[in-house]
Design an enzyme around this catalytic site. Structure first.
Site, PDB file in Angstrom:
ATOM      1  N   ARG A 224     -28.591  97.532 -23.432  1.00  0.00           N
ATOM      2  CA  ARG A 224     -29.720  96.663 -23.119  1.00  0.00           C
ATOM      3  C   ARG A 224     -29.265  95.210 -23.141  1.00  0.00           C
ATOM      4  O   ARG A 224     -28.606  94.782 -24.086  1.00  0.00           O
ATOM      5  CB  ARG A 224     -30.844  96.882 -24.134  1.00  0.00           C
ATOM      6  CG  ARG A 224     -31.270  98.343 -24.144  1.00  0.00           C
ATOM      7  CD  ARG A 224     -32.401  98.638 -25.085  1.00  0.00           C
ATOM      8  NE  ARG A 224     -32.697 100.072 -25.010  1.00  0.00           N
ATOM      9  CZ  ARG A 224     -33.679 100.681 -25.641  1.00  0.00           C
ATOM     10  NH1 ARG A 224     -34.488  99.979 -26.416  1.00  0.00           N
ATOM     11  NH2 ARG A 224     -33.876 101.972 -25.499  1.00  0.00           N
TER      12      ARG A 224
ATOM     13  N   ARG B 157     -30.776  94.035 -33.214  1.00  0.00           N
ATOM     14  CA  ARG B 157     -30.954  93.948 -31.763  1.00  0.00           C
ATOM     15  C   ARG B 157     -29.585  93.738 -31.131  1.00  0.00           C
ATOM     16  O   ARG B 157     -29.052  92.654 -31.150  1.00  0.00           O
ATOM     17  CB  ARG B 157     -31.914  92.818 -31.393  1.00  0.00           C
ATOM     18  CG  ARG B 157     -32.255  92.773 -29.920  1.00  0.00           C
ATOM     19  CD  ARG B 157     -33.421  91.851 -29.615  1.00  0.00           C
ATOM     20  NE  ARG B 157     -34.700  92.516 -29.811  1.00  0.00           N
ATOM     21  CZ  ARG B 157     -35.570  92.232 -30.774  1.00  0.00           C
ATOM     22  NH1 ARG B 157     -35.304  91.264 -31.621  1.00  0.00           N
ATOM     23  NH2 ARG B 157     -36.696  92.896 -30.886  1.00  0.00           N
TER      24      ARG B 157
ATOM     25  N   GLU C 244     -38.980  98.573 -36.469  1.00  0.00           N
ATOM     26  CA  GLU C 244     -39.149  99.735 -35.595  1.00  0.00           C
ATOM     27  C   GLU C 244     -37.854 100.550 -35.528  1.00  0.00           C
ATOM     28  O   GLU C 244     -36.778 100.020 -35.280  1.00  0.00           O
ATOM     29  CB  GLU C 244     -39.536  99.270 -34.193  1.00  0.00           C
ATOM     30  CG  GLU C 244     -39.766 100.434 -33.238  1.00  0.00           C
ATOM     31  CD  GLU C 244     -40.038  99.958 -31.811  1.00  0.00           C
ATOM     32  OE1 GLU C 244     -40.363  98.770 -31.619  1.00  0.00           O
ATOM     33  OE2 GLU C 244     -39.907 100.787 -30.894  1.00  0.00           O
TER      34      GLU C 244
ATOM     35  N   SER D 160     -39.849 105.596 -31.453  1.00  0.00           N
ATOM     36  CA  SER D 160     -41.155 105.583 -30.821  1.00  0.00           C
ATOM     37  C   SER D 160     -41.297 106.836 -29.976  1.00  0.00           C
ATOM     38  O   SER D 160     -40.313 107.356 -29.454  1.00  0.00           O
ATOM     39  CB  SER D 160     -41.343 104.329 -29.979  1.00  0.00           C
ATOM     40  OG  SER D 160     -40.743 104.469 -28.735  1.00  0.00           O
TER      41      SER D 160
ATOM     42  N   ARG E 213     -30.264 101.210 -35.745  1.00  0.00           N
ATOM     43  CA  ARG E 213     -31.385 100.858 -36.627  1.00  0.00           C
ATOM     44  C   ARG E 213     -31.459 101.802 -37.824  1.00  0.00           C
ATOM     45  O   ARG E 213     -31.816 101.390 -38.929  1.00  0.00           O
ATOM     46  CB  ARG E 213     -32.693 100.864 -35.844  1.00  0.00           C
ATOM     47  CG  ARG E 213     -32.691  99.780 -34.775  1.00  0.00           C
ATOM     48  CD  ARG E 213     -33.988  99.046 -34.700  1.00  0.00           C
ATOM     49  NE  ARG E 213     -33.875  97.967 -33.731  1.00  0.00           N
ATOM     50  CZ  ARG E 213     -34.873  97.520 -32.974  1.00  0.00           C
ATOM     51  NH1 ARG E 213     -36.075  98.073 -33.064  1.00  0.00           N
ATOM     52  NH2 ARG E 213     -34.697  96.522 -32.142  1.00  0.00           N
TER      53      ARG E 213
END
Length: 428
Positions: A260, A275, A350, A353, A392
RNA sequence: GGUUGGGUGGCCGAGUGGUUUAAGGCACCGGUCUUGAAAACCGGCGUGGCGGAAACGUCACCGGGGGUUCGAAUCCCUCCCCAACCGCCA
């Protein structure tokens, strides 16, 4: 994509949905364009019908004069048709832009509002407790135990890249093993997927390659992109296919690297591994019948909970508010793990999801199912959920398992793959 | 990277300008036969748009886009994809 007919018949509901989700779309304009286009379509079809009749009559012409007259008539009809088709295409192009901007419809129970409106559904099995000693964040812990080389990553590939070293490298593998092992026992088919995919596949899933706002890395001179998640490749796997209904639901577990650009995300709470431009992820993906998708969605969320319960990491579950849903999601649940070293006194971050995308992705990807004995095919529903995003999860493991002496315990569930129970302290 | 061959309904596969209204097969659905099933036989059977209560009518669709023509799955241009082989390579 939403079904065009559905939009025409539900203008008000669609507009309200877009408003609730904070997407600026003029649905009435779309309906207007589409209605005009359909009118022209009818005209074109009538001209085609006449032209076909003329063509068929040519064989029966009695002489050259009549034959030529009919050819002229046919040519005239074709030219008129092409003229109207051109107008039609202009309308269609404008309508398509609006159409693709429209997000999926929303689950009636999803909380309405912006990011802050997301509703906490429950906590994990493990409670957040005070540590009784000054906690370190994962960056400090990693430095102390020589687990992550951020400088080296930057030298080789730039900011946002890293080398995992020593136990961190082993933990990356152990977390994958743990997640895949768990999912295989749940009946998921394990797959190692391509890390690159074609532009059409990305678009079908809902990513926008090569725009100014893109989050996607693209390969020069090829229609290939580095995937942001295995959701892209697993969804794309069945693009254009018709699946026998009795084979549904299909549950896949994909292992891939994720890339990303994280454009515009710099400077936020994104220290260390939080990130990054590349990480490894074990992803769950399901194709279901329409009436199975809600149960599947809850199931995926519960699996995510079990995975983090199994790791002994505290977390909370959020029902994501309308304003914070991505375009394809009908409803989304996030797990936020407790990260004691985040912020000033620890924060939730987070880690997974799970989204129910209903038929929004399958319509664009053209993934259908067929019921034996019934005519026609229908669109499947697609769902995706993170099993473990390694970077994460690693933050959560390192920070939650740190000890007063600076050592880090290995979660019980991972020990058989790590081969030790502690990083540092007496363990090394 | 090179060469060759391909892309046609849910699947396989025929089809080089006009009964293609896309043959044939498989699968599927209905029926005959059978105690039941299989086999055999008979019939049906693509998707989507628009109109219609329906029957039905009509248009589009043979990888994508463009062109030639009264008429294109078929001819021309262009792009994409797939397979096999060769070269290179972990």
């Amino acid at each position: 994509m939403l079904d065009k007919r559905f939009i025409l018949e539900n203008l008000k509901a669609v507009q309200e949905n877009c408003d609730r989700r904070g997407v600026k779309v003029d649905v009435a304009r779309f309906v207007d364009l589409e209605s005009q286009r359909r009118k022209l379509q009818t005209e074109v079809e009538e001209l085609s019908r006449q032209a076909n009749l003329v063509s068929k009559s040519i064989g029966q012409a009695k002489d050259d004069a009549e034959r030529n007259a009919r050819k002229d008539e046919g040519r005239r009809l074709r030219e008129k048709k092409e003229e109207i088709e051109e107008q039609m295409q202009r309308l269609a192009a404008e309508a398509a832009v609006i159409h693709s901007a429209m997000p999926n419809m929303t689950h009636p129970e999803a909380p309405v509002g912006g990011e802050d409106a997301s509703k906490e559904l429950r906590h994990g099995r493990v409670d957040v407790r005070p540590f009784g000693f000054p906690v370190q964040d994962h960056v400090a812990l990693a430095e102390q135990h020589d687990l992550i080389d951020f400088e080296g990553g930057a030298r080789v590939a730039g900011h946002g890249f890293y080398f995992l070293k020593n136990e961190a490298a082993i933990l990356e593998l152990a977390l994958q093993q743990y997640a895949v092992d768990f999912l295989v026992r749940e009946g998921f088919t394990p797959m190692v997927t391509p890390d690159l995919a074609r532009g059409d596949v990305l678009k079908g899933i809902g990513f926008i390659p090569r725009g100014p706002e893109t989050q996607i890395y693209s390969i020069e001179n090829h229609d290939l992109n580095l995937v942001a998640t295995a959701e892209i490749t697993l969804g794309g796997l069945y693009a254009g296919q018709v699946i026998e209904a009795e084979k549904l639901p299909i549950k896949l577990c994909g292992i891939s690297h994720c890339f990303r650009t994280e454009a515009g995300a710099a400077g936020r709470a994104s220290r260390g591994l939080y990130r990054v431009h590349q990480f490894t992820k074990v992803e769950m993906f399901a194709f279901t019948l329409p009436d199975q998708s809600e149960d599947m969605h809850n199931y995926l969320r519960d699996l995510e909970c079990e995975i983090f319960d199994g790791l002994g990491i505290p977390y909370r579950v959020l029902d994501i508010a309308t304003g914070d849903l991505g375009g394809p999601a009908y409803r989304k649940f996030d797990l936020e793990a407790w990260m004691p070293g985040r912020g000033t006194a620890g924060e939730y971050g987070e880690v997974t999801s799970a989204s129910n995308c209903t038929d929004y992705q399958s319509r664009r990807l053209d993934i259908r199912y067929k019921v034996k004995g019934e005519k026609g095919t229908q669109l499947v529903h697609t769902l995706n959920g993170t099993a473990v995003a390694i970077s994460r999860a690693l933050i959560a493991v390192l920070e939650n398992y740190q000890q007063a002496d600076g050592s880090i315990l290995i979660p019980e569930a991972l020990r058989k793959w790590v081969g030790k129970e502690r990083i540092g302290g007496n363990g090394r």
